[in-house]
Design a protein around this motif. Sequence first.
Motif, PDB file in Angstrom:
ATOM      1  N   THR A 369     -11.155 -57.849 -39.849  1.00 19.50           N
ATOM      2  CA  THR A 369     -11.234 -56.820 -38.678  1.00 19.50           C
ATOM      3  C   THR A 369     -10.788 -58.494 -37.982  1.00 19.50           C
ATOM      4  O   THR A 369     -10.097 -57.649 -36.431  1.00 19.50           O
ATOM      5  N   SER A 370     -10.388 -59.025 -38.418  1.00 17.96           N
ATOM      6  CA  SER A 370      -9.832 -60.332 -36.897  1.00 17.96           C
ATOM      7  C   SER A 370      -8.608 -59.978 -37.138  1.00 17.96           C
ATOM      8  O   SER A 370      -7.297 -60.284 -35.939  1.00 17.96           O
ATOM      9  N   PHE A 371      -7.922 -60.072 -38.305  1.00 18.56           N
ATOM     10  CA  PHE A 371      -6.309 -59.269 -38.194  1.00 18.56           C
ATOM     11  C   PHE A 371      -5.759 -58.435 -37.785  1.00 18.56           C
ATOM     12  O   PHE A 371      -4.938 -58.317 -36.555  1.00 18.56           O
ATOM     13  N   LYS A 372      -6.633 -57.464 -38.205  1.00 13.89           N
ATOM     14  CA  LYS A 372      -6.510 -56.187 -36.961  1.00 13.89           C
ATOM     15  C   LYS A 372      -6.874 -56.426 -36.008  1.00 13.89           C
ATOM     16  O   LYS A 372      -5.122 -55.744 -34.782  1.00 13.89           O
ATOM     17  N   ASN A 373      -7.263 -56.931 -35.252  1.00 11.94           N
ATOM     18  CA  ASN A 373      -7.805 -56.931 -33.516  1.00 11.94           C
ATOM     19  C   ASN A 373      -6.971 -57.621 -33.383  1.00 11.94           C
ATOM     20  O   ASN A 373      -6.829 -57.794 -31.658  1.00 11.94           O
ATOM     21  N   SER A 374      -6.692 -59.382 -34.086  1.00 20.32           N
ATOM     22  CA  SER A 374      -5.621 -60.248 -33.414  1.00 20.32           C
ATOM     23  C   SER A 374      -4.099 -59.477 -32.877  1.00 20.32           C
ATOM     24  O   SER A 374      -3.825 -59.695 -31.854  1.00 20.32           O
ATOM     25  N   ILE A 375      -3.285 -58.047 -33.904  1.00 19.16           N
ATOM     26  CA  ILE A 375      -2.234 -57.924 -33.613  1.00 19.16           C
ATOM     27  C   ILE A 375      -2.932 -56.428 -32.839  1.00 19.16           C
ATOM     28  O   ILE A 375      -1.830 -56.479 -31.828  1.00 19.16           O
ATOM     29  N   MET A 376      -3.834 -56.020 -32.845  1.00 19.35           N
ATOM     30  CA  MET A 376      -3.677 -54.712 -31.791  1.00 19.35           C
ATOM     31  C   MET A 376      -3.965 -56.117 -30.447  1.00 19.35           C
ATOM     32  O   MET A 376      -3.675 -54.982 -29.515  1.00 19.35           O
ATOM     33  N   PHE A 377      -4.370 -56.839 -30.408  1.00 22.97           N
ATOM     34  CA  PHE A 377      -5.118 -57.061 -28.773  1.00 22.97           C
ATOM     35  C   PHE A 377      -4.327 -57.874 -27.985  1.00 22.97           C
ATOM     36  O   PHE A 377      -4.350 -58.005 -26.868  1.00 22.97           O
ATOM     37  N   TYR A 378      -3.917 -58.828 -28.551  1.00 26.06           N
ATOM     38  CA  TYR A 378      -2.325 -59.654 -28.368  1.00 26.06           C
ATOM     39  C   TYR A 378      -1.091 -59.528 -28.651  1.00 26.06           C
ATOM     40  O   TYR A 378      -0.315 -59.952 -27.765  1.00 26.06           O
ATOM     41  N   VAL A 379      -0.758 -57.567 -29.584  1.00 23.72           N
ATOM     42  CA  VAL A 379       0.170 -57.967 -29.204  1.00 23.72           C
ATOM     43  C   VAL A 379       0.517 -56.408 -28.876  1.00 23.72           C
ATOM     44  O   VAL A 379       1.270 -55.735 -27.626  1.00 23.72           O
ATOM     45  N   LEU A 380      -0.552 -55.611 -29.710  1.00 25.85           N
ATOM     46  CA  LEU A 380      -0.252 -53.978 -29.556  1.00 25.85           C
ATOM     47  C   LEU A 380      -0.478 -53.612 -28.263  1.00 25.85           C
ATOM     48  O   LEU A 380      -0.145 -52.778 -27.528  1.00 25.85           O
ATOM     49  N   MET A 542      -6.649 -47.190 -46.899  1.00 31.03           N
ATOM     50  CA  MET A 542      -7.477 -48.125 -48.053  1.00 31.03           C
ATOM     51  C   MET A 542      -8.146 -49.292 -47.259  1.00 31.03           C
ATOM     52  O   MET A 542      -9.287 -49.840 -47.745  1.00 31.03           O
ATOM     53  N   VAL A 543      -7.221 -50.173 -46.711  1.00 30.94           N
ATOM     54  CA  VAL A 543      -7.668 -51.518 -46.405  1.00 30.94           C
ATOM     55  C   VAL A 543      -8.301 -51.355 -44.820  1.00 30.94           C
ATOM     56  O   VAL A 543      -9.059 -52.052 -44.703  1.00 30.94           O
ATOM     57  N   PHE A 544      -7.351 -50.514 -44.431  1.00 30.98           N
ATOM     58  CA  PHE A 544      -7.990 -50.682 -42.535  1.00 30.98           C
ATOM     59  C   PHE A 544      -8.300 -49.157 -42.065  1.00 30.98           C
ATOM     60  O   PHE A 544      -8.459 -49.476 -41.076  1.00 30.98           O
ATOM     61  N   GLN A 545      -8.273 -48.890 -42.809  1.00 27.36           N
ATOM     62  CA  GLN A 545      -8.973 -47.753 -42.245  1.00 27.36           C
ATOM     63  C   GLN A 545      -7.929 -46.331 -41.734  1.00 27.36           C
ATOM     64  O   GLN A 545      -7.111 -46.690 -41.183  1.00 27.36           O
ATOM     65  N   ILE A 546      -8.735 -45.305 -41.149  1.00 32.12           N
ATOM     66  CA  ILE A 546      -7.742 -44.588 -40.266  1.00 32.12           C
ATOM     67  C   ILE A 546      -7.416 -45.557 -38.387  1.00 32.12           C
ATOM     68  O   ILE A 546      -8.091 -46.007 -37.758  1.00 32.12           O
ATOM     69  N   GLY A 547      -6.067 -44.753 -38.142  1.00 34.75           N
ATOM     70  CA  GLY A 547      -5.993 -46.353 -36.787  1.00 34.75           C
ATOM     71  C   GLY A 547      -4.495 -46.301 -36.525  1.00 34.75           C
ATOM     72  O   GLY A 547      -3.969 -45.994 -37.112  1.00 34.75           O
ATOM     73  N   GLU A 548      -4.365 -46.886 -34.922  1.00 33.50           N
ATOM     74  CA  GLU A 548      -3.183 -46.701 -34.400  1.00 33.50           C
ATOM     75  C   GLU A 548      -2.605 -47.688 -35.875  1.00 33.50           C
ATOM     76  O   GLU A 548      -1.310 -47.925 -35.828  1.00 33.50           O
ATOM     77  N   PHE A 549      -3.123 -49.270 -36.263  1.00 31.55           N
ATOM     78  CA  PHE A 549      -2.924 -50.361 -36.735  1.00 31.55           C
ATOM     79  C   PHE A 549      -1.688 -49.916 -37.598  1.00 31.55           C
ATOM     80  O   PHE A 549      -1.174 -50.806 -38.405  1.00 31.55           O
ATOM     81  N   SER A 550      -3.419 -48.851 -38.136  1.00 28.68           N
ATOM     82  CA  SER A 550      -2.362 -48.466 -40.430  1.00 28.68           C
ATOM     83  C   SER A 550      -1.442 -47.167 -39.854  1.00 28.68           C
ATOM     84  O   SER A 550      -0.116 -47.425 -40.410  1.00 28.68           O
ATOM     85  N   ALA A 551      -1.520 -47.289 -38.573  1.00 34.91           N
ATOM     86  CA  ALA A 551       0.335 -46.482 -38.750  1.00 34.91           C
ATOM     87  C   ALA A 551       1.459 -47.560 -38.282  1.00 34.91           C
ATOM     88  O   ALA A 551       2.714 -47.290 -38.294  1.00 34.91           O
ATOM     89  N   PHE A 552       1.305 -48.443 -38.120  1.00 37.65           N
ATOM     90  CA  PHE A 552       2.116 -49.073 -36.933  1.00 37.65           C
ATOM     91  C   PHE A 552       2.288 -50.303 -38.314  1.00 37.65           C
ATOM     92  O   PHE A 552       4.127 -50.437 -39.288  1.00 37.65           O
ATOM     93  N   LEU A 553       1.356 -50.513 -39.564  1.00 41.28           N
ATOM     94  CA  LEU A 553       1.798 -50.959 -41.518  1.00 41.28           C
ATOM     95  C   LEU A 553       2.702 -50.201 -41.575  1.00 41.28           C
ATOM     96  O   LEU A 553       3.842 -50.329 -42.613  1.00 41.28           O
ATOM     97  N   ALA A 554       2.615 -48.454 -41.521  1.00 40.30           N
ATOM     98  CA  ALA A 554       3.067 -47.843 -42.980  1.00 40.30           C
ATOM     99  C   ALA A 554       4.155 -47.752 -42.413  1.00 40.30           C
ATOM    100  O   ALA A 554       5.246 -47.585 -42.651  1.00 40.30           O
ATOM    101  N   ILE A 555       4.628 -47.932 -40.705  1.00 38.83           N
ATOM    102  CA  ILE A 555       5.979 -47.689 -40.565  1.00 38.83           C
ATOM    103  C   ILE A 555       6.957 -48.765 -40.406  1.00 38.83           C
ATOM    104  O   ILE A 555       8.287 -48.788 -41.376  1.00 38.83           O
ATOM    105  N   ILE A 556       5.965 -49.389 -40.418  1.00 37.28           N
ATOM    106  CA  ILE A 556       7.191 -50.859 -40.930  1.00 37.28           C
ATOM    107  C   ILE A 556       6.843 -51.035 -42.327  1.00 37.28           C
ATOM    108  O   ILE A 556       8.499 -51.688 -43.141  1.00 37.28           O
ATOM    109  N   ALA A 557       6.083 -50.712 -43.517  1.00 40.21           N
ATOM    110  CA  ALA A 557       6.690 -50.606 -45.036  1.00 40.21           C
ATOM    111  C   ALA A 557       7.864 -50.387 -44.739  1.00 40.21           C
ATOM    112  O   ALA A 557       8.818 -49.794 -46.116  1.00 40.21           O
TER     113      ALA A 557
END
Length: 678
Positions: A369-380, A542-557
């Motif tokens: 959650t901390s990793f996800k929120n850090s990217i969401m709040f401070y970058v995206l 599986m790890v980050f559930q539904i949301g914009e951050f999961s989409a962000f990681l999938a696009i990068i991969a």
Amino acid sequence: MRGLSKGSLAALITVVVGVLCLLLEGALPWLTTYPKTWVLPASDAIGMGVEAGLVFVKPAARMFSALMAYPMAATNYVLAALPWPLLIAATVALGWRLGGVRMAAMAAFGLGLVLLSGYWPQGMNTLALVAVSVPLALIAGAAIGILANEFPRFRAPVQALLDVMQTVPTFAYLTPLLVLFGFGPVVGLIASAIYAAPPMARNVLLGLQRVEPEVKEAAVMSGGTRMQQLFQVEIPAAKVQIMVGVNQCLMAALSMVIIAAVIGGFEDIGWEVLLTMRKAQFGPAMLAGSVIVIFAILIDRMSGTLAQERRRLWDGRISLGIMALGLVGSLLFWRALADPGSYQALDPVADGLDSWLTDFTRSNADLLTSFKNSIMFYVLLPLRIGLDQAILPFTWGFQWTTGMSLWFFAAAGAGAVVLTLRGQLTGALVLLIMAGILETGVSQLPWPFVLVGVGALAWVAGGLRLAMLSVGLLSTILVSGLWERALLSLYLSGASVVACAILGGGIGLLSAASPLAWRVVRPICDMLQTIPLFVFLIPVLMVFQIGEFSAFLAIIAYAIVPMIRYTRQGLIATPEEMIEAATASGATGWQMMRDVRAPYAAPTILLGLNQTILYAFAMLVIAALIGTTGLGQSIYLALGQADVGLGISAGAAMAILALIADRIVQGFAEERKKALGL
């Protein structure tokens, strides 16, 4: 103005427009928010027009759909009726013939896993769809490529059509197909054929254009007719490039399997992946997704050997022996063979994955959650809505104020002054532009600023014609009422591309500098390149559930692989004479990389960036299934509602964004090539 370079002038115009929009925002609110009264009912008009046209085509389309149901059903029946030992033996025999022991073992191991997964019947249904759709795509693609080669005046329109087909998201044309052909597996078959045809057309045209003039002259001198020259001389001479098209066609058709399941779902692997994902059964979803990956790797490796200019065919007698063993085994143990769907030896693995994942996410919930929120709040989030709205006590621990905005712009202005004094005026102006975008947010940018900024960038990259084309195309999105959703798509895809450029560029640099690193990175890139788009969603969900951050990681991969490959290829392709000259001048390894290899590699790296952008837009629509907003969500909703107008207009808007980005990056790549004398 005479002393300003083209880039400086374009950046200055953009800065002036941005400042004017900022100063006049209060007095002229329409500069920031495009008035709804100015919006044209484009989606409704397109929907009505297309549906009116489809009425006349629908009877023929339904008839074609009914006809295609027969080969589809026949192929399904054959693959389901054949005993699995015979099919595995046939594949292993083909693997031996094409690649020897290594490829035969890979085929045996891969299909053995498919059998043990319990998804053998669904896998055969998937292969049936590919087996019927690929010949359609090959015939259509080859016909288009030959037509463009034989009639040069059609070449430019065909290239433009192929560009559009490549950039239009797959979900966008599923909607009219659904209206035309109805719901069912045949619609998925047709969608796969349409999606897989352009790679074949491009490679056929490219192969025919690359045939040596001497070969063509010899065919003419022999007195053959034009058809004889084409089919007996030129096409055989271009067979290597054409086989590359066959390989890409196969992979494109397979990548459509899950997407086609959305509108034509039947008991295939795509449907199983969708079903298990919807039930949040991530272990079975991963297991079903791995079946598609196995098929993709086997098809890619086997068809890839056919595209090699000089390939070795292994002893065919051993292949016949393997086939004979499979046939004898099937006949002897016919009654003893159980239903292949009952071999579910890997179910404990899927269940164990589910259990392990649950334990992992629970025990590391705070860290994830901390990793996800850090990217969401401070970058995206700042990129999306700007610093003035993203910085809140809840996210950053303090409130952004007007005074902070003034200090932020003052700091950016000071940096711009320093760059200007160093003679880097363009860099100074770009710094101001980036500061304005970051403070405002991509989704909140004034539409005149975006139009002028993109037009100026296109003018620098490709001249006045590209600038006018870019502004004109963007204006169609503006007046269609899809502007806000387009900016949201631009934000997420842009953030993903920047991340891919940084991470992929760094990995490509490391791979160019270290052969050991490339030996580790290369198989990972190969695997990522063969995985169908949909499968990328499974691990992030599986790890980050539904949301914009999961989409962000999938696009990068999905989009990072071209950046890695092209960066490495560009850096290692530096001519030896340039390396020798730099070495003789006493350059260190870092200086050689920075001052010699990197400038020479710039055109290749830009082409990698271009591919990364196209990959990001392609994945953006798929990511709409896991909670993103923007044009991708509109396309997916249009598909569910059978709204042809919204589906086509949103898909066209996505294609416009991708097309403009493609042309601009290509323009900069061509400019670098000219500067290097290439």
